[in-house]
Design a protein around this motif. Structure first.
Motif, PDB file in Angstrom:
ATOM      1  N   THR A   1       0.763  -1.247  -0.005  1.00 19.87           N
ATOM      2  CA  THR A   1       0.033   0.231   0.255  1.00 19.87           C
ATOM      3  C   THR A   1       1.057   0.862   0.465  1.00 19.87           C
ATOM      4  O   THR A   1       0.526   2.250  -0.572  1.00 19.87           O
TER       5      THR A   1
ATOM      6  N   TRP B   1       0.703   4.368  -2.372  1.00 25.41           N
ATOM      7  CA  TRP B   1       0.531   5.714  -2.320  1.00 25.41           C
ATOM      8  C   TRP B   1       1.610   6.405  -2.901  1.00 25.41           C
ATOM      9  O   TRP B   1       1.635   7.639  -4.109  1.00 25.41           O
TER      10      TRP B   1
ATOM     11  N   TYR C   1      -1.959  12.661   1.598  1.00 25.98           N
ATOM     12  CA  TYR C   1      -2.651  12.134   1.685  1.00 25.98           C
ATOM     13  C   TYR C   1      -2.250  11.090   2.742  1.00 25.98           C
ATOM     14  O   TYR C   1      -2.619   9.914   1.845  1.00 25.98           O
TER      15      TYR C   1
ATOM     16  N   TRP D   1      -2.654   7.411   2.670  1.00 30.25           N
ATOM     17  CA  TRP D   1      -4.108   6.225   3.249  1.00 30.25           C
ATOM     18  C   TRP D   1      -3.641   5.102   3.701  1.00 30.25           C
ATOM     19  O   TRP D   1      -3.917   4.664   4.370  1.00 30.25           O
TER      20      TRP D   1
ATOM     21  N   MET E   1      -2.065   4.618   6.085  1.00 34.30           N
ATOM     22  CA  MET E   1      -2.199   4.244   8.009  1.00 34.30           C
ATOM     23  C   MET E   1      -3.498   3.772   8.087  1.00 34.30           C
ATOM     24  O   MET E   1      -2.976   3.317   8.840  1.00 34.30           O
ATOM     25  N   TRP E   2      -3.833   3.100   7.762  1.00 34.02           N
ATOM     26  CA  TRP E   2      -5.537   3.183   7.337  1.00 34.02           C
ATOM     27  C   TRP E   2      -5.283   1.589   7.784  1.00 34.02           C
ATOM     28  O   TRP E   2      -6.510   0.882   8.640  1.00 34.02           O
ATOM     29  N   VAL E   3      -4.254   1.029   7.023  1.00 35.07           N
ATOM     30  CA  VAL E   3      -4.252  -0.248   7.014  1.00 35.07           C
ATOM     31  C   VAL E   3      -3.052  -0.292   8.313  1.00 35.07           C
ATOM     32  O   VAL E   3      -3.281  -1.598   8.219  1.00 35.07           O
TER      33      VAL E   3
ATOM     34  N   GLY F   1      -1.856   0.959  10.781  1.00 33.76           N
ATOM     35  CA  GLY F   1      -2.631   1.419  12.119  1.00 33.76           C
ATOM     36  C   GLY F   1      -3.050   0.914  12.788  1.00 33.76           C
ATOM     37  O   GLY F   1      -2.730  -0.657  13.556  1.00 33.76           O
ATOM     38  N   PRO F   2      -4.742  -0.147  12.388  1.00 32.62           N
ATOM     39  CA  PRO F   2      -5.489  -0.857  13.056  1.00 32.62           C
ATOM     40  C   PRO F   2      -4.717  -2.288  13.592  1.00 32.62           C
ATOM     41  O   PRO F   2      -4.987  -2.612  14.582  1.00 32.62           O
ATOM     42  N   TRP F   3      -4.973  -3.315  11.885  1.00 36.32           N
ATOM     43  CA  TRP F   3      -3.786  -3.928  11.977  1.00 36.32           C
ATOM     44  C   TRP F   3      -2.403  -3.953  12.585  1.00 36.32           C
ATOM     45  O   TRP F   3      -2.291  -5.261  13.450  1.00 36.32           O
TER      46      TRP F   3
END
Length: 129
Positions: A92, A96, A104, A106, A108-110, A112-114
């Motif tokens: 990802t 990017w 932006y 993005w 980080m949304w892959v 961060g939570p994982w």
């Protein structure tokens, strides 16, 4: 004498080693592996490995220590989960970089939570090997 699952697994490991050393091809390994898991006796297992050197079907497996210390590493499944996370973040991030570098972030949304879930699992999870 009847062979156990442990005996069949031991012969399968021997076949993997001989395949890695180039004594048997991958196709032959697959054929022999099928024969191994259909074998019911030591004699049938011995026939599968008769033409290979240094095969002792009755050898006892090396004893594995009952408890591993944390310094010896994490569970192989957890290492695999971290490797999958790192691969997904790398892919990802490259996408990017190629499409929206400087914009932006993005991925980080892959990541961060994982990554947070993996971190919690690594710290507080049980170390079952």
């Amino acid at each position: 004498m009847r062979a156990s699952d442990v005996d069949r697994d031991r012969v399968a490991a021997v076949l993997r080693e001989h395949t890695a050393q180039g004594r048997i091809s991958v196709e032959e390994f697959n054929e022999r592996l099928e024969q191994v898991y259909q074998s019911k006796t030591y004699g049938e297992l011995a026939r599968v490995t008769a033409d290979l050197p240094d095969v002792d079907l009755r050898a006892q497996p090396a004893r594995v220590p009952a408890a591993k210390s944390p310094q010896q590493g994490m569970h192989p499944g957890m290492r695999g989960a971290w490797a999958a996370w790192a691969s997904a973040v790398a892919v990802t991030s490259v996408i990017w970089l190629l499409t929206d570098f400087g914009g932006y972030f993005w991925p980080m949304w892959v990541a961060g939570p994982w990554g947070a879930l993996l971190l919690v699992s690594s710290i507080f999870g049980t170390n079952r090997k």
